[in-house]
Design a protein around this motif. Structure first.
Motif, PDB file in Angstrom:
ATOM      1  N   UNK A   1      23.588  11.260  70.809  1.00  0.00           N
ATOM      2  CA  UNK A   1      23.324  11.663  72.193  1.00  0.00           C
ATOM      3  C   UNK A   1      22.446  10.590  72.826  1.00  0.00           C
ATOM      4  N   UNK A   2      22.859  10.098  73.969  1.00  0.00           N
ATOM      5  CA  UNK A   2      22.064   9.079  74.647  1.00  0.00           C
ATOM      6  C   UNK A   2      21.957   7.781  73.887  1.00  0.00           C
ATOM      7  N   UNK A   3      22.960   7.470  73.061  1.00  0.00           N
ATOM      8  CA  UNK A   3      23.043   6.204  72.319  1.00  0.00           C
ATOM      9  C   UNK A   3      22.069   6.090  71.155  1.00  0.00           C
ATOM     10  N   UNK A   4      21.130   7.026  71.024  1.00  0.00           N
ATOM     11  CA  UNK A   4      20.118   6.825  69.977  1.00  0.00           C
ATOM     12  C   UNK A   4      19.756   8.096  69.231  1.00  0.00           C
ATOM     13  N   UNK A   5      19.966   9.270  69.812  1.00  0.00           N
ATOM     14  CA  UNK A   5      19.569  10.526  69.181  1.00  0.00           C
ATOM     15  C   UNK A   5      20.730  11.113  68.399  1.00  0.00           C
ATOM     16  N   UNK A   6      20.541  11.330  67.102  1.00  0.00           N
ATOM     17  CA  UNK A   6      21.565  11.938  66.276  1.00  0.00           C
ATOM     18  C   UNK A   6      21.542  13.452  66.425  1.00  0.00           C
ATOM     19  N   UNK A   7      22.725  14.056  66.496  1.00  0.00           N
ATOM     20  CA  UNK A   7      22.833  15.503  66.644  1.00  0.00           C
ATOM     21  C   UNK A   7      22.955  16.139  65.276  1.00  0.00           C
ATOM     22  N   UNK A   8      21.994  16.975  64.924  1.00  0.00           N
ATOM     23  CA  UNK A   8      22.021  17.718  63.677  1.00  0.00           C
ATOM     24  C   UNK A   8      22.249  19.184  64.013  1.00  0.00           C
ATOM     25  N   UNK A   9      23.431  19.697  63.734  1.00  0.00           N
ATOM     26  CA  UNK A   9      23.754  21.076  64.069  1.00  0.00           C
ATOM     27  C   UNK A   9      24.673  21.651  63.002  1.00  0.00           C
ATOM     28  N   UNK A  10      24.508  22.945  62.685  1.00  0.00           N
ATOM     29  CA  UNK A  10      25.410  23.576  61.716  1.00  0.00           C
ATOM     30  C   UNK A  10      26.771  23.914  62.312  1.00  0.00           C
ATOM     31  N   UNK A  11      26.941  23.694  63.615  1.00  0.00           N
ATOM     32  CA  UNK A  11      28.180  24.072  64.282  1.00  0.00           C
ATOM     33  C   UNK A  11      29.066  22.844  64.487  1.00  0.00           C
ATOM     34  N   UNK A  12      30.283  22.901  63.982  1.00  0.00           N
ATOM     35  CA  UNK A  12      31.223  21.795  64.128  1.00  0.00           C
ATOM     36  C   UNK A  12      32.075  22.004  65.372  1.00  0.00           C
ATOM     37  N   UNK A  13      32.836  20.983  65.747  1.00  0.00           N
ATOM     38  CA  UNK A  13      33.717  21.104  66.903  1.00  0.00           C
ATOM     39  C   UNK A  13      34.786  22.167  66.690  1.00  0.00           C
ATOM     40  N   UNK A  14      35.110  22.484  65.442  1.00  0.00           N
ATOM     41  CA  UNK A  14      36.096  23.525  65.175  1.00  0.00           C
ATOM     42  C   UNK A  14      35.643  24.881  65.714  1.00  0.00           C
ATOM     43  N   UNK A  15      34.323  25.096  65.811  1.00  0.00           N
ATOM     44  CA  UNK A  15      33.809  26.374  66.287  1.00  0.00           C
ATOM     45  C   UNK A  15      33.902  26.516  67.804  1.00  0.00           C
ATOM     46  N   UNK A  16      34.211  25.414  68.487  1.00  0.00           N
ATOM     47  CA  UNK A  16      34.389  25.485  69.943  1.00  0.00           C
ATOM     48  C   UNK A  16      35.501  26.462  70.293  1.00  0.00           C
ATOM     49  N   UNK A  17      36.541  26.487  69.477  1.00  0.00           N
ATOM     50  CA  UNK A  17      37.722  27.306  69.772  1.00  0.00           C
ATOM     51  C   UNK A  17      37.439  28.798  69.768  1.00  0.00           C
ATOM     52  N   UNK A  18      36.322  29.221  69.182  1.00  0.00           N
ATOM     53  CA  UNK A  18      36.035  30.652  69.088  1.00  0.00           C
ATOM     54  C   UNK A  18      35.077  31.144  70.169  1.00  0.00           C
ATOM     55  N   UNK A  19      34.567  30.247  71.005  1.00  0.00           N
ATOM     56  CA  UNK A  19      33.574  30.627  72.015  1.00  0.00           C
ATOM     57  C   UNK A  19      34.242  31.261  73.227  1.00  0.00           C
ATOM     58  N   UNK A  20      33.465  32.068  73.953  1.00  0.00           N
ATOM     59  CA  UNK A  20      33.965  32.674  75.194  1.00  0.00           C
ATOM     60  C   UNK A  20      33.829  31.720  76.380  1.00  0.00           C
ATOM     61  N   UNK A  21      32.813  30.876  76.333  1.00  0.00           N
ATOM     62  CA  UNK A  21      32.615  29.846  77.348  1.00  0.00           C
ATOM     63  C   UNK A  21      32.369  28.516  76.644  1.00  0.00           C
ATOM     64  N   UNK A  22      33.021  27.470  77.111  1.00  0.00           N
ATOM     65  CA  UNK A  22      32.835  26.133  76.540  1.00  0.00           C
ATOM     66  C   UNK A  22      32.374  25.206  77.660  1.00  0.00           C
ATOM     67  N   UNK A  23      31.293  24.484  77.410  1.00  0.00           N
ATOM     68  CA  UNK A  23      30.782  23.514  78.372  1.00  0.00           C
ATOM     69  C   UNK A  23      30.899  22.125  77.756  1.00  0.00           C
ATOM     70  N   UNK A  24      31.543  21.221  78.480  1.00  0.00           N
ATOM     71  CA  UNK A  24      31.705  19.838  78.014  1.00  0.00           C
ATOM     72  C   UNK A  24      30.793  18.954  78.857  1.00  0.00           C
TER      73      UNK A  24
END
Length: 320
Positions: free
Chosen positions: A48-71
């Motif tokens: 994120x922002x060319x320098x900050x690494x994103x550490x999250x337990x949620x993968x892009x595969x979980x996007x498909x199960x959300x009610x709202x998706x923000x890109x």
């Protein structure tokens, strides 16, 4: 509880990512009933922002199960967006999710085919490229955001705040959206049709411009204001005011006043026990009949139905 997934690709910009986090990830405001469950979804190693690494337990595969998706905005403008991100967003929409983009996130939605035959916006600097790359999309570079029901797009940065607050307003009502805006210390509402930037700012003699005039009018919505009243306050002719007003806001003075009155009516319907007749007078619409006509046109449901919806805590669904 409504699930909101942020689809983060490598190169997502920090500010646009922070916007939906601040709005949907904020503590539940008083009167909201249920609130959002926010998930930041990214592939391992995404930056994120060319320098900050994103550490999250949620993968892009979980996007498909959300009610709202923000890109949020990403740097994939010159080249095509990542296929895995495009596929995740398309799968979410096919399952019935509401999809929103901030700034250049619209390129992801367009690549997924979600904007074909629709009106959409993005940052004005990239609007020409979006229209060139996706000719089936009706790109409007003038506005802050576009609401197509299940697909929403916004211009850059601050317009992303407007779009997120707009979605909160649709889900939970004007009072809750205003509470979130106060917490963030931002304007509670800027209409999507407002211009992205003001080429010729409106300056009133002795004042600080259009913002002063709008604030003055909002404090007097109960009065029968006219274009002549606004022009007199701005110290210019009605014709000149109308021309500059449309340049700055994308609408006419009277259309803007009507929109403010409808939003005031929404908040009063949500938060007070006043009758529709009393609310009509408080908002400067005169009678309950006039309020019902304009309210139904703007919101899609009658005032009484709107009040029942938000008093019961259910989500408002506008007929299509």
């Amino acid at each position: 509880m409504s699930t909101v997934a942020l689809a983060v690709a490598d190169g997502t910009t920090l500010f646009e990512l922070a916007i939906p986090c601040a709005v949907f990830g904020s503590p539940r405001p008083e009167g909201a009933g249920s609130w959002y469950e926010l998930a930041v979804c990214a592939d391992p190693g995404a930056r994120v922002g060319e320098w900050l690494r994103v550490e999250t337990p949620h993968s892009l595969e979980e996007v498909a199960t959300a009610q709202t998706v923000v890109v949020p905005a990403c740097d994939q403008v010159v080249t095509s967006p990542p296929p895995e991100l495009v596929d995740a967003v398309r799968a979410a929409h096919e399952r019935g999710a509401r999809i929103a983009s901030i700034c250049t996130g619209a390129f992801v939605l367009a690549a997924a085919g979600l904007l074909d035959g629709r009106r959409a916006t993005t940052h004005w600097m990239h609007a020409h490229e979006l229209a060139h790359r996706h000719p089936d999309v009706e790109v409007d570079s003038r506005v802050l955001y576009v609401d197509e029901g299940d697909i929403l797009t916004s211009a850059g940065q601050a317009a992303g705040i407007d779009l997120c607050l707009h979605m909160v307003r649709k889900d939970h009502g004007a009072a809750v959206a205003n509470a979130v805006a106060r917490r963030l210390v931002v304007a509670p509402h800027r209409a999507g049709g407002q211009a992205q930037f003001i080429a010729q700012p409106l300056h009133a003699r002795g004042g600080n411009g259009l913002s002063d005039l709008l604030a003055w009018a909002v404090e007097r919505l109960h009065e029968p204001l006219t274009t002549a009243d606004l022009a007199r306050q701005a110290r210019m002719s009605p014709r000149s005011l109308g021309r500059h007003f449309r340049t700055a806001t994308g609408t006419s003075p009277l259309q803007w006043l009507l929109a403010q009155r409808i939003r005031r009516a929404q908040e009063l319907l949500e938060t007070s026990d006043d009758s529709v007749e009393q609310i009509a007078r408080s908002c400067g619409l005169g009678t309950a009949t006039t309020l019902r006509r304009h309210f139904n046109t703007a919101v899609g449901v009658p005032p009484d139905a709107y009040r029942r919806t938000f008093r019961s805590g259910t989500r408002l669904v506008r007929p299509r």
